[in-house]
Design an enzyme around this catalytic site. Structure first.
Site, short mmCIF file in Angstrom:
data_model
loop_
_atom_site.label_atom_id
_atom_site.label_comp_id
_atom_site.label_asym_id
_atom_site.label_seq_id
_atom_site.Cartn_x
_atom_site.Cartn_y
_atom_site.Cartn_z
N LYS A 14 0.79 -1.16 -0.09
CA LYS A 14 0.15 -0.15 0.00
C LYS A 14 0.69 1.39 -0.05
CE LYS A 14 -2.47 -1.04 3.76
NZ LYS A 14 -1.61 -2.16 4.15
N ARG A 88 -9.47 1.12 8.62
CA ARG A 88 -9.21 -0.24 9.38
C ARG A 88 -10.06 -0.95 10.11
NH1 ARG A 88 -3.09 0.29 8.85
NH2 ARG A 88 -1.98 -1.32 9.70
N ARG A 127 11.88 -6.18 5.29
CA ARG A 127 11.39 -4.65 4.99
C ARG A 127 12.62 -3.92 5.94
NH1 ARG A 127 5.82 -1.85 5.38
NH2 ARG A 127 5.64 -2.54 7.70
N ARG A 160 11.14 -1.56 11.13
CA ARG A 160 9.93 -1.13 12.09
C ARG A 160 10.11 -2.00 13.15
NH1 ARG A 160 4.88 0.18 8.81
NH2 ARG A 160 3.93 -0.74 10.43
N ARG A 171 -0.57 -8.65 13.51
CA ARG A 171 -1.19 -7.55 12.61
C ARG A 171 -2.06 -8.37 11.81
NH1 ARG A 171 4.07 -5.07 11.20
NH2 ARG A 171 2.73 -3.76 9.74
P1 AMP Z 1 0.92 0.48 9.32
O1 AMP Z 1 2.06 1.52 9.38
O2 AMP Z 1 -0.41 0.81 8.56
O3 AMP Z 1 1.49 -0.89 9.32
O4 AMP Z 1 0.41 0.60 10.87
C1 AMP Z 1 1.23 0.47 11.82
C2 AMP Z 1 0.41 0.33 13.26
O5 AMP Z 1 -0.30 1.72 13.38
C3 AMP Z 1 -0.66 -0.86 13.25
O6 AMP Z 1 -0.24 -1.80 13.53
C4 AMP Z 1 -1.58 -0.08 14.28
O7 AMP Z 1 -1.15 -0.36 15.53
C5 AMP Z 1 -1.59 1.60 13.97
N1 AMP Z 1 -2.49 1.88 12.93
C6 AMP Z 1 -2.40 2.40 11.81
N2 AMP Z 1 -3.48 2.69 11.09
C7 AMP Z 1 -4.43 2.53 12.09
C8 AMP Z 1 -5.75 2.71 11.80
N3 AMP Z 1 -6.68 3.06 10.79
N4 AMP Z 1 -6.65 2.12 12.91
C9 AMP Z 1 -5.94 1.69 14.13
N5 AMP Z 1 -4.65 1.29 13.92
C10 AMP Z 1 -3.65 1.98 13.09
#
Ligand code: AMP
Length: 215
Positions: A14, A88, A127, A160, A171
Site C-alpha cells: 500500500k 481499518r 522490510r 520497524r 497484525r
Molecule cells: P501500518 O504502518 O499501516 O502498518 O500501521 C502500523 C500500526 O499503526 C498498526 O499496527 C496499528 O497499531 C496502527 N494503525 C495504523 N493505522 C491504523 C488505523 N487506521 N486504525 C488503528 N490503528 C492503526
C-alpha cells in the site's frame, strides 16, 4: 479529482503503490501509520496514547486514529487524495463517510491489494525503512544500492519495531478480523471496489492499479 482508499494486509504494498498512485493522480497521500508514528515521535497526547497499541501490533482506538486522519484531511487535503492504512475498521469507515459527507464528498474507489499471507510475512520481516525520509526497501526484492543505507538521503536504514515475525502475525490476525470485512462493507455501500493482484514487481502492480482505475 479522485478520492481513493487503499485496502490490503500489512505488507501488500500500500505504501509503495500509494505513493506512485498519488503522484500519478496529482493528489495528497494520507498514511495513518505514518501520522501515528509521527505523533508518537512528537510525544503528543494522541501519540502517547497510541504507542502501546502500535508496539503490540494491535489497532489504536478508533477515536484517536480518526481524529488524527480527519484532522490532517481538513488541514490540507485538496478535492482528491489517497488514503493508506485508514480506514481499518467499519467504525472508522463510517466516521470517514460522515466526515466526507459533511463536505459533500465521498470515496470514489477502493483499491484492494491482494497478497497471500505467506508472502506478506516474508515481505515484512525483510522490510527496511529510512527513518529520515520514509523510503521503503526490501532486502530481497528491492535492496538499497549500498548495504543498510538509504538511496535517497543517505541515512542508515532500520527495521520497524513491529515488523518482527510475532508482531507481524498478530497484525495479520487483526487485519483478518477487523479490516478485511471492509471489503464487503464498501461493496454494500456501492463504492467501486477494485481487486488488484499485489504479487509481482512494483512496476507490474503499478500497471494493474492504473488499469483498474482506468488511468
Ligand atoms: P501500518 O504502518 O499501516 O502498518 O500501521 C502500523 C500500526 O499503526 C498498526 O499496527 C496499528 O497499531 C496502527 N494503525 C495504523 N493505522 C491504523 C488505523 N487506521 N486504525 C488503528 N490503528 C492503526
Amino acid at each position: 479529482m479522485m478520492r481513493v482508499v487503499l485496502l490490503g494486509p500489512p505488507g501488500a504494498g500500500k505504501g509503495t503503490q500509494g505513493e506512485l498512485l498519488a503522484r500519478r493522480l496529482g493528489v495528497g497521500r494520507y498514511v495513518s501509520g505514518d501520522l501515528l508514528r509521527e505523533a508518537v515521535r512528537e510525544g503528543s497526547a494522541a501519540g502517547r496514547q497510541a504507542q502501546g497499541w502500535i508496539e503490540r501490533g494491535e489497532l489504536v482506538p478508533d477515536a484517536i486514529v480518526t481524529g488524527i486522519v480527519t484532522g490532517a484531511l481538513s488541514r490540507d487535503a485538496g478535492p482528491g487524495f489517497v488514503l493508506d492504512g485508514f480506514p481499518r475498521t467499519i467504525a472508522q469507515a463510517e466516521a470517514l463517510a460522515e466526515f466526507l459527507g459533511s463536505r459533500r464528498a465521498r470515496i470514489d474507489a477502493v483499491v484492494y491489494l491482494e497478497v497471500p499471507e505467506s508472502e506478506v510475512v516474508k515481505r515484512l520481516v525483510s522490510r527496511r525503512v529510512c527513518p529520515s525520509c520514509g523510503a521503503a526497501y526490501n532486502l530481497h526484492t528491492n535492496p538499497p544500492r549500498k548495504d543498510e543505507v538509504c538511496d535517497r538521503c543517505g541515512a542508515r536504514l532500520a527495521s520497524r519495531s513491529d515488523d518482527d515475525e510475532g508482531t507481524v502475525r498478530r497484525r495479520l490476525r487483526v487485519y483478518e478480523g477487523e479490516t478485511a470485512p471492509l471489503v464487503e462493507w464498501y461493496r454494500a455501500q456501492g463504492v467501486r471496489l477494485l481487486r488488484v493482484n499485489g504479487l509481482g514487481s512494483v512496476a507490474e502492480v503499478r500497471a494493474r492499479v492504473r488499469s483498474a482505475l482506468g488511468l
